[in-house]
Design a protein around this motif. Structure first.
Motif, PDB file in Angstrom:
ATOM      1  N   VAL A   6       0.836  -1.184   0.000  1.00 56.36           N
ATOM      2  CA  VAL A   6       0.000   0.000   0.000  1.00 56.36           C
ATOM      3  C   VAL A   6       0.880   1.246   0.000  1.00 56.36           C
ATOM      4  O   VAL A   6       0.622   2.207  -0.686  1.00 56.36           O
ATOM      5  CB  VAL A   6      -0.943   0.000   1.222  1.00 56.36           C
ATOM      6  N   SER A   7       1.962   1.201   0.746  1.00 53.10           N
ATOM      7  CA  SER A   7       2.841   2.346   0.883  1.00 53.10           C
ATOM      8  C   SER A   7       3.395   2.816  -0.458  1.00 53.10           C
ATOM      9  O   SER A   7       3.351   4.001  -0.762  1.00 53.10           O
ATOM     10  CB  SER A   7       3.995   2.010   1.831  1.00 53.10           C
ATOM     11  N   ILE A   8       3.927   1.901  -1.271  1.00 55.66           N
ATOM     12  CA  ILE A   8       4.537   2.331  -2.527  1.00 55.66           C
ATOM     13  C   ILE A   8       3.487   2.849  -3.498  1.00 55.66           C
ATOM     14  O   ILE A   8       3.692   3.860  -4.176  1.00 55.66           O
ATOM     15  CB  ILE A   8       5.392   1.210  -3.179  1.00 55.66           C
ATOM     16  N   LEU A   9       2.312   2.208  -3.542  1.00 53.03           N
ATOM     17  CA  LEU A   9       1.265   2.679  -4.442  1.00 53.03           C
ATOM     18  C   LEU A   9       0.721   4.026  -3.967  1.00 53.03           C
ATOM     19  O   LEU A   9       0.462   4.914  -4.772  1.00 53.03           O
ATOM     20  CB  LEU A   9       0.143   1.645  -4.538  1.00 53.03           C
ATOM     21  N   GLU A  10       0.560   4.173  -2.665  1.00 54.82           N
ATOM     22  CA  GLU A  10       0.067   5.449  -2.147  1.00 54.82           C
ATOM     23  C   GLU A  10       1.101   6.550  -2.293  1.00 54.82           C
ATOM     24  O   GLU A  10       0.760   7.704  -2.562  1.00 54.82           O
ATOM     25  CB  GLU A  10      -0.341   5.289  -0.682  1.00 54.82           C
ATOM     26  N   ARG A  11       2.358   6.209  -2.106  1.00 51.47           N
ATOM     27  CA  ARG A  11       3.401   7.218  -2.276  1.00 51.47           C
ATOM     28  C   ARG A  11       3.401   7.776  -3.699  1.00 51.47           C
ATOM     29  O   ARG A  11       3.602   8.975  -3.913  1.00 51.47           O
ATOM     30  CB  ARG A  11       4.769   6.633  -1.945  1.00 51.47           C
ATOM     31  N   ILE A  12       3.193   6.906  -4.654  1.00 51.44           N
ATOM     32  CA  ILE A  12       3.143   7.346  -6.054  1.00 51.44           C
ATOM     33  C   ILE A  12       1.832   8.067  -6.341  1.00 51.44           C
ATOM     34  O   ILE A  12       1.783   8.988  -7.155  1.00 51.44           O
ATOM     35  CB  ILE A  12       3.300   6.137  -7.003  1.00 51.44           C
ATOM     36  N   GLY A  13       0.765   7.646  -5.645  1.00 52.10           N
ATOM     37  CA  GLY A  13      -0.562   8.149  -5.954  1.00 52.10           C
ATOM     38  C   GLY A  13      -1.219   7.325  -7.032  1.00 52.10           C
ATOM     39  O   GLY A  13      -2.077   7.806  -7.785  1.00 52.10           O
ATOM     40  N   LEU A  14      -0.816   6.067  -7.107  1.00 49.92           N
ATOM     41  CA  LEU A  14      -1.287   5.171  -8.162  1.00 49.92           C
ATOM     42  C   LEU A  14      -2.613   4.539  -7.763  1.00 49.92           C
ATOM     43  O   LEU A  14      -2.721   3.887  -6.727  1.00 49.92           O
ATOM     44  CB  LEU A  14      -0.236   4.086  -8.409  1.00 49.92           C
ATOM     45  N   GLU A  15      -3.642   4.726  -8.584  1.00 48.06           N
ATOM     46  CA  GLU A  15      -4.968   4.216  -8.286  1.00 48.06           C
ATOM     47  C   GLU A  15      -5.096   2.727  -8.583  1.00 48.06           C
ATOM     48  O   GLU A  15      -5.827   2.011  -7.902  1.00 48.06           O
ATOM     49  CB  GLU A  15      -6.014   4.978  -9.107  1.00 48.06           C
ATOM     50  N   LYS A  16      -4.403   2.277  -9.607  1.00 48.30           N
ATOM     51  CA  LYS A  16      -4.527   0.882 -10.048  1.00 48.30           C
ATOM     52  C   LYS A  16      -3.142   0.271 -10.184  1.00 48.30           C
ATOM     53  O   LYS A  16      -2.170   0.977 -10.508  1.00 48.30           O
ATOM     54  CB  LYS A  16      -5.283   0.820 -11.379  1.00 48.30           C
ATOM     55  N   PRO A  17      -3.011  -1.035  -9.963  1.00 46.83           N
ATOM     56  CA  PRO A  17      -1.681  -1.678  -9.980  1.00 46.83           C
ATOM     57  C   PRO A  17      -1.179  -1.940 -11.397  1.00 46.83           C
ATOM     58  O   PRO A  17      -0.919  -3.077 -11.785  1.00 46.83           O
ATOM     59  CB  PRO A  17      -1.937  -2.976  -9.216  1.00 46.83           C
ATOM     60  N   LEU A  18      -1.033  -0.861 -12.160  1.00 46.80           N
ATOM     61  CA  LEU A  18      -0.647  -1.000 -13.560  1.00 46.80           C
ATOM     62  C   LEU A  18       0.262   0.146 -13.974  1.00 46.80           C
ATOM     63  O   LEU A  18      -0.036   1.316 -13.727  1.00 46.80           O
ATOM     64  CB  LEU A  18      -1.884  -1.025 -14.459  1.00 46.80           C
ATOM     65  N   VAL A  19       1.368  -0.200 -14.629  1.00 47.96           N
ATOM     66  CA  VAL A  19       2.337   0.773 -15.123  1.00 47.96           C
ATOM     67  C   VAL A  19       2.531   0.552 -16.615  1.00 47.96           C
ATOM     68  O   VAL A  19       2.659  -0.588 -17.066  1.00 47.96           O
ATOM     69  CB  VAL A  19       3.689   0.618 -14.398  1.00 47.96           C
ATOM     70  N   GLN A  20       2.542   1.628 -17.358  1.00 49.97           N
ATOM     71  CA  GLN A  20       2.886   1.568 -18.782  1.00 49.97           C
ATOM     72  C   GLN A  20       4.396   1.667 -18.903  1.00 49.97           C
ATOM     73  O   GLN A  20       5.016   2.592 -18.387  1.00 49.97           O
ATOM     74  CB  GLN A  20       2.203   2.702 -19.537  1.00 49.97           C
TER      75      GLN A  20
END
Length: 322
Positions: A6-20
């Motif tokens: 949760v920490s890394i996704l929240e730190r980025i502000g990423l809503e969904k677990p997907l990166v282009q």
């Protein structure tokens, strides 16, 4: 999800677990902004400080959500890092990891040792790349197998998975195996917003196999996965092996690649033909002539065999993560 994830996704502000994935020269602001606006993390991958700043500013004008910049360590100069530092995330690849930006930094790696090195250098996480990935390939084993080994070695360290991501099931398997998010390249290359040459896209849509080779290695003698074209047909063997003279030229050109003026690089691309001994790693973008589709690298991952249509970036995000 555990607290670390949760920490890394929240730190980025990423809503969904997907990166282009950052796809050099063809993932520009239109694609990055569209992916980010849909809830994933869009990535800009262009050479030069001015281009990075311009593309990032253009993406910012289209979305207020997080955007990443991808930098290749064999070529990136200090000014590039200074421009990229304005992004929400900086991703580095292919070289000794070293913190050069103050914000969130991810390093893409292809082994447990590289993951250890990235953590020791202060990276906020790693992108674990499997051998089935397209473009330049650091991994030498299947993505999920490598993820398992890196996860065992660094159980509490944030990590994303690249290689073999084309469907929602692929994303679900990556997350179920311990990845914080999945990284998709080929699926997003085959999007409306990607500026890959239209004929390049059509070649990928009709392809059912790829070649791992070092053919397009002038200035960057590293393995890369591509779809066949006239250049591979004339100069690469069935398993991607290339003539010894090509290997010599590629390796001799690598030392000065970082310092080669952009004007010289543009001339090399302009004169490239399928029979050239100096085949650059520049992907065929829509601003290059159609003939370059036969002379340049048609980067694609093994997932190309499972993709049969172009979609908007928003629809791709929805198809992969809902």
């Amino acid at each position: 999800m555990d607290d670390q994830r949760v920490s890394i996704l929240e730190r980025i502000g990423l809503e969904k677990p997907l990166v282009q994935a950052g796809m050099g020269g063809v993932s520009r602001h239109l694609l990055a902004a569209a992916v980010s606006e849909a809830g994933g993390l869009g990535t800009i991958a262009v050479p030069g400080a001015a281009a990075i700043a311009s593309e990032l500013a253009a993406a910012r004008s289209m979305t207020s959500k997080p955007v990443a910049v991808n930098l290749l360590l064999p070529f990136a100069r200090r000014s590039w890092f200074e421009a990229a530092a304005a992004a929400d995330v900086v991703v580095t690849f292919w070289g000794t990891p070293k913190r050069r930006v103050p914000g969130i930094w991810l390093h893409q790696c292809g082994s447990v040792d590289e993951a250890h090195a990235a953590r020791a250098a202060g990276a906020d996480g790693v992108i674990v790349q499997g051998v089935e990935a397209g473009g330049h390939v650091r991994g030498t084993e299947p993505a999920l197998e490598l993820l398992e080994r890196v996860k065992a070695a660094l159980p509490d360290y944030p990590m994303f998975l690249a290689g073999g991501i084309a469907t929602r099931t692929d994303v679900e398997n990556a997350v179920a195996s311990g990845a914080d998010a999945a990284v998709a390249g080929t699926r997003f290359l085959l999007s409306d917003e990607c500026v890959a040459h239209p004929e390049y896209k059509q070649r990928l849509l009709s392809a059912n196999s790829t070649i791992l080779t070092e053919l397009f290695g002038f200035g960057w003698p590293a393995p890369h996965r591509v779809v066949a074209n006239e250049a591979t047909a004339s100069q690469a063997g069935p398993s991607g092996e290339i003539p010894f003279i090509n290997k010599l030229i590629n390796r001799a050109s690598a030392a000065g690649a970082r310092f080669t003026p952009e004007s010289v690089q543009r001339r090399a691309v302009a004169h490239q033909s399928p029979t050239s001994r100096m085949l650059t790693p520049h992907a065929p973008s829509e601003d290059l002539p159609r003939r370059f589709v036969e002379a340049g690298p048609l980067y694609a991952g093994e997932t190309v065999a499972r993709i049969d249509k172009l979609l908007s970036a928003e629809k791709i995000v929805t198809s992969l993560v809902g």
